[in-house]
Write a protein that holds these residues in place. Structure first.
Motif, PDB file in Angstrom:
ATOM      1  N   PHE A 192      88.548  86.123 -15.470  1.00  0.00           N
ATOM      2  CA  PHE A 192      88.922  86.928 -14.314  1.00  0.00           C
ATOM      3  C   PHE A 192      89.245  86.031 -13.126  1.00  0.00           C
ATOM      4  O   PHE A 192      88.900  84.854 -13.110  1.00  0.00           O
ATOM      5  CB  PHE A 192      87.824  87.928 -13.953  1.00  0.00           C
ATOM      6  CG  PHE A 192      86.467  87.334 -13.699  1.00  0.00           C
ATOM      7  CD1 PHE A 192      86.122  86.863 -12.439  1.00  0.00           C
ATOM      8  CD2 PHE A 192      85.532  87.258 -14.711  1.00  0.00           C
ATOM      9  CE1 PHE A 192      84.875  86.325 -12.198  1.00  0.00           C
ATOM     10  CE2 PHE A 192      84.271  86.725 -14.486  1.00  0.00           C
ATOM     11  CZ  PHE A 192      83.940  86.257 -13.221  1.00  0.00           C
ATOM     12  N   THR A 193      89.920  86.635 -12.158  1.00  0.00           N
ATOM     13  CA  THR A 193      90.280  85.956 -10.919  1.00  0.00           C
ATOM     14  C   THR A 193      89.719  86.757  -9.759  1.00  0.00           C
ATOM     15  O   THR A 193      90.016  87.955  -9.618  1.00  0.00           O
ATOM     16  CB  THR A 193      91.813  85.832 -10.787  1.00  0.00           C
ATOM     17  OG1 THR A 193      92.314  85.101 -11.918  1.00  0.00           O
ATOM     18  CG2 THR A 193      92.194  85.105  -9.504  1.00  0.00           C
ATOM     19  N   VAL A 194      88.909  86.108  -8.944  1.00  0.00           N
ATOM     20  CA  VAL A 194      88.336  86.757  -7.769  1.00  0.00           C
ATOM     21  C   VAL A 194      89.473  87.176  -6.844  1.00  0.00           C
ATOM     22  O   VAL A 194      90.432  86.434  -6.629  1.00  0.00           O
ATOM     23  CB  VAL A 194      87.361  85.808  -7.045  1.00  0.00           C
ATOM     24  CG1 VAL A 194      86.929  86.388  -5.709  1.00  0.00           C
ATOM     25  CG2 VAL A 194      86.144  85.527  -7.917  1.00  0.00           C
ATOM     26  N   GLY A 195      89.385  88.406  -6.331  1.00  0.00           N
ATOM     27  CA  GLY A 195      90.397  88.926  -5.429  1.00  0.00           C
ATOM     28  C   GLY A 195      91.496  89.700  -6.134  1.00  0.00           C
ATOM     29  O   GLY A 195      92.433  90.161  -5.485  1.00  0.00           O
ATOM     30  N   THR A 237      85.452  90.887  -6.845  1.00  0.00           N
ATOM     31  CA  THR A 237      85.347  90.416  -5.471  1.00  0.00           C
ATOM     32  C   THR A 237      84.240  89.367  -5.353  1.00  0.00           C
ATOM     33  O   THR A 237      83.385  89.248  -6.235  1.00  0.00           O
ATOM     34  CB  THR A 237      85.061  91.576  -4.496  1.00  0.00           C
ATOM     35  OG1 THR A 237      83.820  92.187  -4.844  1.00  0.00           O
ATOM     36  CG2 THR A 237      86.166  92.614  -4.529  1.00  0.00           C
ATOM     37  N   MET A 238      84.289  88.626  -4.257  1.00  0.00           N
ATOM     38  CA  MET A 238      83.212  87.696  -3.944  1.00  0.00           C
ATOM     39  C   MET A 238      82.957  87.770  -2.445  1.00  0.00           C
ATOM     40  O   MET A 238      83.873  87.684  -1.646  1.00  0.00           O
ATOM     41  CB  MET A 238      83.546  86.261  -4.335  1.00  0.00           C
ATOM     42  CG  MET A 238      82.340  85.340  -4.128  1.00  0.00           C
ATOM     43  SD  MET A 238      82.574  83.590  -4.533  1.00  0.00           S
ATOM     44  CE  MET A 238      83.058  83.638  -6.232  1.00  0.00           C
ATOM     45  N   GLU A 239      81.695  87.990  -2.107  1.00  0.00           N
ATOM     46  CA  GLU A 239      81.299  88.058  -0.714  1.00  0.00           C
ATOM     47  C   GLU A 239      79.991  87.295  -0.562  1.00  0.00           C
ATOM     48  O   GLU A 239      79.037  87.524  -1.315  1.00  0.00           O
ATOM     49  CB  GLU A 239      81.113  89.515  -0.280  1.00  0.00           C
ATOM     50  CG  GLU A 239      80.938  89.661   1.207  1.00  0.00           C
ATOM     51  CD  GLU A 239      80.921  91.116   1.639  1.00  0.00           C
ATOM     52  OE1 GLU A 239      80.079  91.448   2.487  1.00  0.00           O
ATOM     53  OE2 GLU A 239      81.747  91.902   1.131  1.00  0.00           O
ATOM     54  N   GLY A 240      79.969  86.355   0.359  1.00  0.00           N
ATOM     55  CA  GLY A 240      78.761  85.567   0.571  1.00  0.00           C
ATOM     56  C   GLY A 240      78.354  84.768  -0.650  1.00  0.00           C
ATOM     57  O   GLY A 240      77.156  84.584  -0.891  1.00  0.00           O
ATOM     58  N   GLY A 241      79.334  84.341  -1.448  1.00  0.00           N
ATOM     59  CA  GLY A 241      79.029  83.566  -2.645  1.00  0.00           C
ATOM     60  C   GLY A 241      78.565  84.385  -3.835  1.00  0.00           C
ATOM     61  O   GLY A 241      78.133  83.843  -4.851  1.00  0.00           O
ATOM     62  N   ALA A 287      76.611  88.422  -9.483  1.00  0.00           N
ATOM     63  CA  ALA A 287      76.110  87.114  -9.914  1.00  0.00           C
ATOM     64  C   ALA A 287      76.210  86.158  -8.743  1.00  0.00           C
ATOM     65  O   ALA A 287      77.173  86.187  -7.973  1.00  0.00           O
ATOM     66  CB  ALA A 287      76.924  86.593 -11.095  1.00  0.00           C
ATOM     67  N   GLU A 288      75.200  85.304  -8.619  1.00  0.00           N
ATOM     68  CA  GLU A 288      75.192  84.300  -7.569  1.00  0.00           C
ATOM     69  C   GLU A 288      74.379  83.093  -8.024  1.00  0.00           C
ATOM     70  O   GLU A 288      73.587  83.183  -8.963  1.00  0.00           O
ATOM     71  CB  GLU A 288      74.602  84.867  -6.283  1.00  0.00           C
ATOM     72  CG  GLU A 288      73.133  85.262  -6.406  1.00  0.00           C
ATOM     73  CD  GLU A 288      72.593  85.912  -5.152  1.00  0.00           C
ATOM     74  OE1 GLU A 288      72.872  85.410  -4.052  1.00  0.00           O
ATOM     75  OE2 GLU A 288      71.889  86.930  -5.291  1.00  0.00           O
ATOM     76  N   ILE A 289      74.597  81.981  -7.353  1.00  0.00           N
ATOM     77  CA  ILE A 289      73.787  80.799  -7.572  1.00  0.00           C
ATOM     78  C   ILE A 289      72.753  80.772  -6.460  1.00  0.00           C
ATOM     79  O   ILE A 289      73.102  80.811  -5.273  1.00  0.00           O
ATOM     80  CB  ILE A 289      74.640  79.505  -7.549  1.00  0.00           C
ATOM     81  CG1 ILE A 289      75.720  79.552  -8.635  1.00  0.00           C
ATOM     82  CG2 ILE A 289      73.748  78.278  -7.696  1.00  0.00           C
ATOM     83  CD1 ILE A 289      75.208  79.599 -10.063  1.00  0.00           C
TER      84      ILE A 289
END
Length: 125
Positions: free
Chosen positions: A59-62, A80-84, A97-99
């Protein structure tokens, strides 16, 4: 990139309850899931593996992407990605998912008043 790496399940919360909520209790396994993530900018390859089973999404974010559920059903959803934190609305749950502290933290939340929050913490291997 922040997500790139190979991770092994360290701990999880509400695993059985989550599988029951999405109708996959028969898929329960005691194997440790290994997650491999390859990130190139906003492009991701996300693969989870246990013996005799692999589940993968690119997948591609955005962008709206074609993805597959754990059972192989295809669907389209924006990533989407928000705040990592990566965010995807799967048909039966919302995935993030996040690190965090060097660990891959994945959370799945089923909808509704009696929704189940399934959390998986994975250590880098």
């Amino acid at each position: 990139m922040a997500f790139t790496g190979k991770y092994e399940l360290e701990s999880q919360e509400n695993y059985v309850e989550f599988l029951e909520a999405i109708g996959l209790l028969s898929a329960k396994t005691d194997h440790k899931v290994v997650t491999e993530v390859a990130q190139d900018g906003n492009n991701f390859t996300w693969m989870q593996t246990i013996p005799n089973w692999t589940w993968s999404n690119k997948f591609t974010v955005g962008q709206e992407c074609e993805l597959a559920t754990m059972t192989g059903s295809k669907f389209r959803a924006p990533v989407t990605m928000e705040g990592g934190k990566i965010s995807i609305q799967f048909p039966q749950y919302h995935f993030t998912a996040e690190i965090s502290n060097g660990k891959l933290v994945m959370t799945c939340v089923t909808p509704g008043e009696k929704g189940v929050t399934f959390k998986r913490i994975n250590k880098r291997i």
